[in-house]
Design a protein around this motif. Structure first.
Motif, PDB file in Angstrom:
ATOM      1  N   VAL A 100       1.145  -1.339  -0.148  1.00  0.00           N
ATOM      2  CA  VAL A 100       0.048  -0.006  -0.310  1.00  0.00           C
ATOM      3  C   VAL A 100       1.023   1.911  -0.431  1.00  0.00           C
ATOM      4  O   VAL A 100       0.225   2.430  -0.070  1.00  0.00           O
ATOM      5  N   PHE A 101       2.011   0.979  -0.148  1.00  0.00           N
ATOM      6  CA  PHE A 101       2.676   2.380   0.179  1.00  0.00           C
ATOM      7  C   PHE A 101       2.999   2.931  -1.312  1.00  0.00           C
ATOM      8  O   PHE A 101       3.631   4.140  -0.445  1.00  0.00           O
ATOM      9  N   VAL A 102       3.013   2.393  -1.892  1.00  0.00           N
ATOM     10  CA  VAL A 102       3.286   3.261  -3.605  1.00  0.00           C
ATOM     11  C   VAL A 102       1.761   4.039  -3.366  1.00  0.00           C
ATOM     12  O   VAL A 102       1.512   5.599  -3.917  1.00  0.00           O
ATOM     13  N   GLY A 103       0.351   3.783  -3.237  1.00  0.00           N
ATOM     14  CA  GLY A 103      -0.922   4.620  -2.701  1.00  0.00           C
ATOM     15  C   GLY A 103      -0.765   5.390  -1.859  1.00  0.00           C
ATOM     16  O   GLY A 103      -0.564   6.277  -2.443  1.00  0.00           O
ATOM     17  N   LEU A 104      -0.162   5.247  -0.579  1.00  0.00           N
ATOM     18  CA  LEU A 104      -0.010   6.004   0.311  1.00  0.00           C
ATOM     19  C   LEU A 104       1.228   7.792  -0.238  1.00  0.00           C
ATOM     20  O   LEU A 104       1.453   8.652   0.643  1.00  0.00           O
TER      21      LEU A 104
END
Lengths: 210, 250
Positions: A100-104
């Motif tokens: 999810v850290f790309v989305g974040l």
């Protein structure tokens, strides 16, 4: 020229987004257990911040100030979707690690912070330099943290063993060196960043807080 | 049972701040005083409790592969999941704005205490992170999604409350000048995160996760024992005899 190069060089040291402006910490900490993930994350942020700053700067005169946050979020979200799809296509394993850290990156405070503080008040070229500079400053810290965590935690760099083989007891391991598995756990990222801040502020006394 | 498990897991084990570092920016920026920290923490619980279930519905009925089948057979093949970032963040930004307007209208006192923090929250990674983790962990029902939102909000609240209290006290300590402010906050948060890791065995009682680990450990120990068989035996014997003689002397 001097002024423009300052835009790139300042964020690398004395105005670093992570250690001085306290922006964009979340992702800096969560994905730095491996050097490769840190590098990919830095490049993603470089892309999003560089292009996003230019786009916002071009639109700065037509965005009504009341809804500017939503406009900014949509611009970032579009760029991040591009990054996410590219990562899924060309580096699927890595995109799983980053999860999810790309989305974040969307809510990465560096991006909103630079849009608000710089791109809304400056021309596209200077905004681009500012975006690149800040993303590089962010990347430098990420890569330093990732370097130490991977080296001390698993004895590898970019997945290549550099300290010898822990099972066969070659290299450093032959004289009794052990990997510090603790470095791979998430709390150590905080402590490593804390130490970087300590070193930086000891060298430049002007940065010390009261 | 499922609800209780998810509730405590989200608060302690998967704590947003200590396990995934979400919402770190506002966590560091707004934790100088306990009173403001409480305000921001409450606002985060509030917004998470609204946006996570809302985004769950969005994910379930619009974004997932095949989620559009309720519109008719011909829509069943659509996969809109690549739109989830933009949908989630748009929902969050709109909801935050809406919540701000509603709260201002109906409860001015709550608005005064939350007011300045609400716009900040739209760009708090904890909020978007909550929705993204909800999606990637495939939370099954709307009730569980609500539960997850509230519980992660409470976890975040606890974290910011604790660090704000510590930072108020630490002002009276003699911290090295270069570490003052940001540096020491990072290190304290790291130590707190190590402390929170000990909640890891809370739900399983250390059983489920510990088993495979011990198996490999045992095999490793056996391997080592075989490898070092001869040399080790001798030293052990020597050690034993030494300790026996020591005991005798006592």
């Amino acid at each position: 020229m001097g002024k423009d190069s300052k835009l790139i060089l300042d964020p690398l040291t004395d105005n670093n987004p992570i250690t001085i402006q306290v922006l964009g910490i979340c992702s800096a900490l969560a994905i730095t257990a491996e050097l490769e993930a840190s590098i990919v994350m830095s490049i993603s942020v470089l892309f999003v911040l560089g292009i996003g700053n230019v786009v916002i700067s071009l639109m700065r005169n037509i965005i009504p100030s009341k809804i500017r946050i939503i406009v900014q979020l949509i611009v970032v979200a579009t760029l991040v979707i591009i990054v996410d799809l590219v990562l899924k296509a060309f580096a699927y394993e890595l995109s799983k690690t980053l999860s999810v850290f790309v989305g974040l990156i969307i809510t990465n405070c560096i991006i909103m912070g630079r849009f608000e503080a710089f791109a809304l008040g400056n021309g596209p070229y200077r905004s681009f330099l500012d975006g690149i500079g800040n993303a590089l400053g962010y990347g430098v810290i990420l890569i330093i943290v990732g370097f130490f965590r991977e080296l001390l935690g698993s004895g590898t760099l970019l997945g290549i063993p550099v300290l010898g083989d822990p099972i066969e007891k070659t290299g450093l391991y032959a004289i009794g060196y052990e990997n510090n598995g603790f470095m791979l756990l998430s709390p150590m990222a905080l402590i490593v960043v804390g130490i970087i801040i300590w070193v930086q502020r000891s060298r430049n006394k002007a940065l010390i807080e009261d | 049972m499922e609800h209780i498990e998810l509730f405590f897991k989200s608060i302690f084990i998967d704590n947003m701040v200590f396990a995934t570092f979400l919402g770190m920016c506002s966590y560091l920026a707004v934790s100088k005083k306990v009173s403001t920290a409480v305000g921001l923490g409450a606002a985060v619980i509030f917004v998470l409790a609204i946006t996570v279930p809302l985004n769950w519905l969005l994910d379930q009925y619009i974004l997932q592969p095949g989620a559009l089948s309720w519109l008719g057979e011909e829509y069943a093949a659509y996969d809109l999941s690549f739109l989830s970032f933009i949908m989630f963040i748009a929902t969050i930004a709109t909801m935050v704005q809406l919540v701000e307007i509603v709260v201002e209208k109906f409860s001015p006192s709550l608005y005064n205490s939350l007011g300045i923090f609400l716009p900040l929250i739209a760009v708090n990674c904890a909020i978007l992170g909550g929705s993204l983790f909800m999606q990637s962990r495939e939370i099954a029902t709307l009730g569980l999604a609500l539960n997850y939102g509230v519980a992660s909000g409470i976890g975040w609240f606890l974290a910011i409350l604790a660090i704000a209290a510590i930072r108020e006290k630490i002002r009276y300590s003699n911290v090295p000048p270069a570490l003052r402010g940001l540096g020491i906050t990072f290190i304290i948060t790291g130590l707190m995160a190590i402390g929170f890791m000990s909640f890891g065995g809370m739900l399983t009682g250390g059983d489920e996760e510990a088993k495979p680990a011990t198996d490999t450990e045992v095999s490793e120990v056996i391997m080592e024992a075989i490898e070092n068989d001869e040399t080790d035996n001798k030293t052990v014997v020597v050690d034993d005899s030494q300790s026996i003689t020591e005991n005798l002397n006592k």
